[in-house]
Design a protein around this motif. Structure first.
Motif, PDB file in Angstrom:
ATOM      1  N   LYS A 275      84.932  48.814 -38.562  1.00 58.88           N
ATOM      2  CA  LYS A 275      84.859  47.723 -37.583  1.00 58.88           C
ATOM      3  C   LYS A 275      86.095  47.697 -36.678  1.00 58.88           C
ATOM      4  CE  LYS A 275      84.615  43.434 -39.185  1.00 58.88           C
ATOM      5  NZ  LYS A 275      84.246  42.201 -39.933  1.00 58.88           N
ATOM      6  N   TYR A 276      87.265  47.898 -37.291  1.00 58.73           N
ATOM      7  CA  TYR A 276      88.508  47.754 -36.533  1.00 58.73           C
ATOM      8  C   TYR A 276      89.068  49.107 -36.064  1.00 58.73           C
ATOM      9  CZ  TYR A 276      88.183  42.961 -38.179  1.00 58.73           C
ATOM     10  OH  TYR A 276      87.729  41.679 -38.434  1.00 58.73           O
ATOM     11  N   THR A 277      88.187  50.117 -35.937  1.00 51.73           N
ATOM     12  CA  THR A 277      88.621  51.419 -35.413  1.00 51.73           C
ATOM     13  C   THR A 277      87.755  51.761 -34.201  1.00 51.73           C
ATOM     14  OG1 THR A 277      89.353  52.159 -37.592  1.00 51.73           O
ATOM     15  CG2 THR A 277      88.866  53.881 -35.993  1.00 51.73           C
ATOM     16  N   TYR A 318      91.640  33.931 -42.901  1.00 52.97           N
ATOM     17  CA  TYR A 318      92.670  34.473 -42.007  1.00 52.97           C
ATOM     18  C   TYR A 318      92.109  35.623 -41.181  1.00 52.97           C
ATOM     19  CZ  TYR A 318      96.917  36.179 -39.977  1.00 52.97           C
ATOM     20  OH  TYR A 318      97.861  36.561 -39.058  1.00 52.97           O
ATOM     21  N   ARG A 319      92.340  35.571 -39.876  1.00 59.61           N
ATOM     22  CA  ARG A 319      92.011  36.692 -39.005  1.00 59.61           C
ATOM     23  C   ARG A 319      93.230  36.958 -38.130  1.00 59.61           C
ATOM     24  NH1 ARG A 319      86.761  37.149 -36.007  1.00 59.61           N
ATOM     25  NH2 ARG A 319      87.135  39.287 -36.660  1.00 59.61           N
ATOM     26  N   VAL A 320      93.509  38.228 -37.846  1.00 61.69           N
ATOM     27  CA  VAL A 320      94.681  38.542 -37.020  1.00 61.69           C
ATOM     28  C   VAL A 320      94.481  37.899 -35.646  1.00 61.69           C
ATOM     29  CG1 VAL A 320      95.945  40.401 -35.874  1.00 61.69           C
ATOM     30  CG2 VAL A 320      95.188  40.680 -38.254  1.00 61.69           C
ATOM     31  N   SER A 324      92.038  41.562 -29.486  1.00 60.17           N
ATOM     32  CA  SER A 324      91.328  42.769 -29.917  1.00 60.17           C
ATOM     33  C   SER A 324      90.646  42.581 -31.272  1.00 60.17           C
ATOM     34  CB  SER A 324      92.306  43.944 -29.990  1.00 60.17           C
ATOM     35  OG  SER A 324      93.438  43.563 -30.748  1.00 60.17           O
ATOM     36  N   HIS A 325      91.198  41.719 -32.135  1.00 62.08           N
ATOM     37  CA  HIS A 325      90.620  41.478 -33.465  1.00 62.08           C
ATOM     38  C   HIS A 325      89.565  40.375 -33.410  1.00 62.08           C
ATOM     39  CE1 HIS A 325      93.459  43.667 -36.269  1.00 62.08           C
ATOM     40  NE2 HIS A 325      93.993  43.863 -35.086  1.00 62.08           N
ATOM     41  N   ILE A 326      89.933  39.260 -32.756  1.00 62.87           N
ATOM     42  CA  ILE A 326      89.047  38.090 -32.726  1.00 62.87           C
ATOM     43  C   ILE A 326      87.739  38.425 -32.003  1.00 62.87           C
ATOM     44  CG2 ILE A 326      88.859  35.674 -31.924  1.00 62.87           C
ATOM     45  CD1 ILE A 326      90.822  36.008 -34.212  1.00 62.87           C
ATOM     46  N   GLY A 330      83.542  38.499 -37.332  1.00 60.20           N
ATOM     47  CA  GLY A 330      84.077  38.490 -38.697  1.00 60.20           C
ATOM     48  C   GLY A 330      84.184  37.067 -39.203  1.00 60.20           C
ATOM     49  N   THR A 331      84.345  36.937 -40.518  1.00 58.73           N
ATOM     50  CA  THR A 331      84.419  35.604 -41.114  1.00 58.73           C
ATOM     51  C   THR A 331      85.822  35.296 -41.630  1.00 58.73           C
ATOM     52  OG1 THR A 331      83.915  36.434 -43.316  1.00 58.73           O
ATOM     53  CG2 THR A 331      82.039  35.809 -41.934  1.00 58.73           C
ATOM     54  N   GLY A 332      86.652  36.332 -41.777  1.00 59.07           N
ATOM     55  CA  GLY A 332      87.974  36.106 -42.363  1.00 59.07           C
ATOM     56  C   GLY A 332      87.920  35.923 -43.876  1.00 59.07           C
TER      57      GLY A 332
HETATM   58  P1  ADP Z   1      86.813  39.691 -41.183  1.00 50.55           P
HETATM   59  O1  ADP Z   1      85.457  39.206 -41.538  1.00 50.55           O
HETATM   60  O2  ADP Z   1      87.452  38.902 -40.077  1.00 50.55           O
HETATM   61  O3  ADP Z   1      86.868  41.163 -40.933  1.00 50.55           O
HETATM   62  P2  ADP Z   1      88.531  40.114 -43.498  1.00 50.55           P
HETATM   63  O4  ADP Z   1      88.983  39.117 -44.507  1.00 50.55           O
HETATM   64  O5  ADP Z   1      87.781  41.290 -43.971  1.00 50.55           O
HETATM   65  O6  ADP Z   1      87.701  39.283 -42.447  1.00 50.55           O
HETATM   66  O7  ADP Z   1      89.801  40.606 -42.702  1.00 50.55           O
HETATM   67  C1  ADP Z   1      90.756  39.660 -42.260  1.00 50.55           C
HETATM   68  C2  ADP Z   1      91.413  40.154 -40.981  1.00 50.55           C
HETATM   69  O8  ADP Z   1      92.229  41.286 -41.267  1.00 50.55           O
HETATM   70  C3  ADP Z   1      90.434  40.633 -39.932  1.00 50.55           C
HETATM   71  O9  ADP Z   1      89.969  39.562 -39.150  1.00 50.55           O
HETATM   72  C4  ADP Z   1      91.280  41.621 -39.144  1.00 50.55           C
HETATM   73  O10 ADP Z   1      92.038  40.922 -38.193  1.00 50.55           O
HETATM   74  C5  ADP Z   1      92.226  42.200 -40.194  1.00 50.55           C
HETATM   75  N1  ADP Z   1      91.747  43.513 -40.726  1.00 50.55           N
HETATM   76  C6  ADP Z   1      91.041  43.736 -41.849  1.00 50.55           C
HETATM   77  N2  ADP Z   1      90.839  45.043 -42.039  1.00 50.55           N
HETATM   78  C7  ADP Z   1      91.429  45.677 -41.003  1.00 50.55           C
HETATM   79  C8  ADP Z   1      91.583  47.055 -40.620  1.00 50.55           C
HETATM   80  N3  ADP Z   1      91.074  48.064 -41.353  1.00 50.55           N
HETATM   81  N4  ADP Z   1      92.261  47.313 -39.479  1.00 50.55           N
HETATM   82  C9  ADP Z   1      92.817  46.316 -38.740  1.00 50.55           C
HETATM   83  N5  ADP Z   1      92.700  45.006 -39.054  1.00 50.55           N
HETATM   84  C10 ADP Z   1      92.027  44.683 -40.167  1.00 50.55           C
END
Ligand code: ADP
Length: 370
Positions: A275-277, A318-320, A324-326, A330-332
């Motif tokens: 997801k985050y790549t 928690y979400r970063v 770019s992340h938000i 995602g649910t955090g």
């Molecule tokens: P989400 O459902 O938001 O992905 P997670 O609890 O799995 O919730 O992750 C929390 C946060 O950590 C994410 O919102 C993202 O910002 C960060 N994160 C998780 N895994 C990665 C990753 N492989 N690369 C970059 N950021 C990540």
């Protein structure tokens, strides 16, 4: 408040100066801060002035006896928690029973035995330290619960408003208007429904995990689990334009774990990595034996995580906080679920990451005895 045993503040109340001097000297030489009081009335004033951590209280005193002092302290919520150790003459059984009735925590008898006095004081101080730790723990738990409810309510209400809003618009639309923009609105509604669905699923899973029920520990080869996970995610990786690779040692990696739960934890980590790549990136699954542990890692060349976010990453919701992340759905809750799953299996999770370079998540599990 936690009281370091040796620094505790003790009020000694006795109408006999010789006893006061003796106890003061004994306690001070053992590192306690001691305040003497020669009568019940002076003791109450001293307590008002500064709350002691513990009180040594003589029973037989003129004017106000020890029982009365104790009763007054126990009736006031500010002072009710201070442990009282009564000082009584030997063999006064009636007194001792009454001492407990009025709320005393323990008693010592005259003539004093130094080691006994010190042991009883230490015992009471340990009890209050433990009591304070338990209170702190429950207060922290309560704050976490409140925070959880606030976040969950907020994240569930938002998509619900969206769905509700679009439903109201659709209701009033005629045929041609629906043809123009209605379908787009229905899509938006599905988006909101998917968000709520993901959140409810994750919340239920987390709640179920926290009960710790049904953990089935069996000897399994973590290499085989990793192979299965990699296999399952190949189509998703291909669809996202990301190469998914697996590197395993030739020997088996036995661990005593709940296979389903470890697989589920790995699913979450690999799904996050994808997801985050960005397309063109790479995700590598790896497992090695290190001393008495198996270390499984999920490494990606994705967005990475800023250093200040790392300590919060496994917290619920928690979400970063970066665009770019938000911007990614995602649910955090995913990483909180991973942490709970891994810890239930006697392992722990760790993360290393550099913003804009990529992240590596580690699962460390104890190697099974051969
Ligand atoms: P989400 O459902 O938001 O992905 P997670 O609890 O799995 O919730 O992750 C929390 C946060 O950590 C994410 O919102 C993202 O910002 C960060 N994160 C998780 N895994 C990665 C990753 N492989 N690369 C970059 N950021 C990540």
């Amino acid at each position: 408040m936690t009281v370091p045993l040796a620094k505790a503040n003790i009020l000694v109340v006795d109408d006999t100066t010789a006893n006061l001097d003796l106890l003061t000297a004994l306690l001070e030489s053992n590192g306690y801060l001691v305040r003497p009081a020669i009568s019940g009335g002076l003791a109450l004033a001293a307590i008002q002035n500064q709350r002691p951590d513990l009180i040594l209280l003589d029973i037989m005193m003129p004017e106000m006896n020890g029982f009365e002092v104790c009763e007054r302290l126990k009736a006031d919520s500010d002072t009710a928690g201070i442990p009282v150790i009564f000082i009584s003459a030997l063999n006064e059984t009636e007194d001792i029973v009454h001492a407990f009735e009025v709320g005393g925590s323990d008693y010592i008898t005259k003539p004093f035995k130094r080691r006994e006095v010190l042991a009883r004081i230490e015992n009471q101080l340990t009890v209050i330290t433990q009591r304070d730790q338990i209170i702190n723990y429950y207060e922290r738990l309560d704050r976490m619960k409140q925070q959880f409810i606030r976040s969950a309510t907020h994240d569930l209400k938002n998509p619900l408003h969206v769905i509700y809003g679009y439903a109201a618009i659709l209701e009033d639309m005629d045929g041609p208007a629906f043809e123009r923009s209605g379908r787009e609105f229905v899509e938006q509604m599905y988006g909101g429904i998917r968000k709520m669905q993901a959140l409810i699923t994750d919340m239920l899973e987390l709640a179920q995990l926290q009960t710790g029920a049904n953990v089935v520990l069996e000897r399994v080869d973590l290499g085989l689990i990793l192979q299965q996970v990699a296999q399952n995610f190949l189509p998703m990786a291909a669809g996202a334009g990301i190469s998914l690779e697996l590197a395993l040692p030739p020997e088996p990696l036995p661990a005593q774990v709940d296979e389903k739960r470890i697989e589920r934890a790995l699913d979450n980590l690999v799904s996050n990595a994808l997801k985050y790549t960005l397309p063109g990136g790479r995700v590598l699954l790896n497992a090695v034996r290190m001393k008495q542990q198996v270390v499984v890692s999920v490494q990606d060349t994705g967005l990475g995580i800023p250093e200040e976010s790392l300590p919060h990453l496994f917290e619920t919701f928690y979400r970063v906080p970066l665009e770019s992340h938000i911007g990614i759905e995602g649910t955090g809750l995913g990483l909180s679920i991973v942490k709970a799953l891994v810890e239930q299996n006697g392992g722990r999770v760790e993360v290393e990451s550099t913003l804009d370079e990529g992240s590596t998540f580690f699962i460390l599990l104890p190697l099974a005895e051969s």
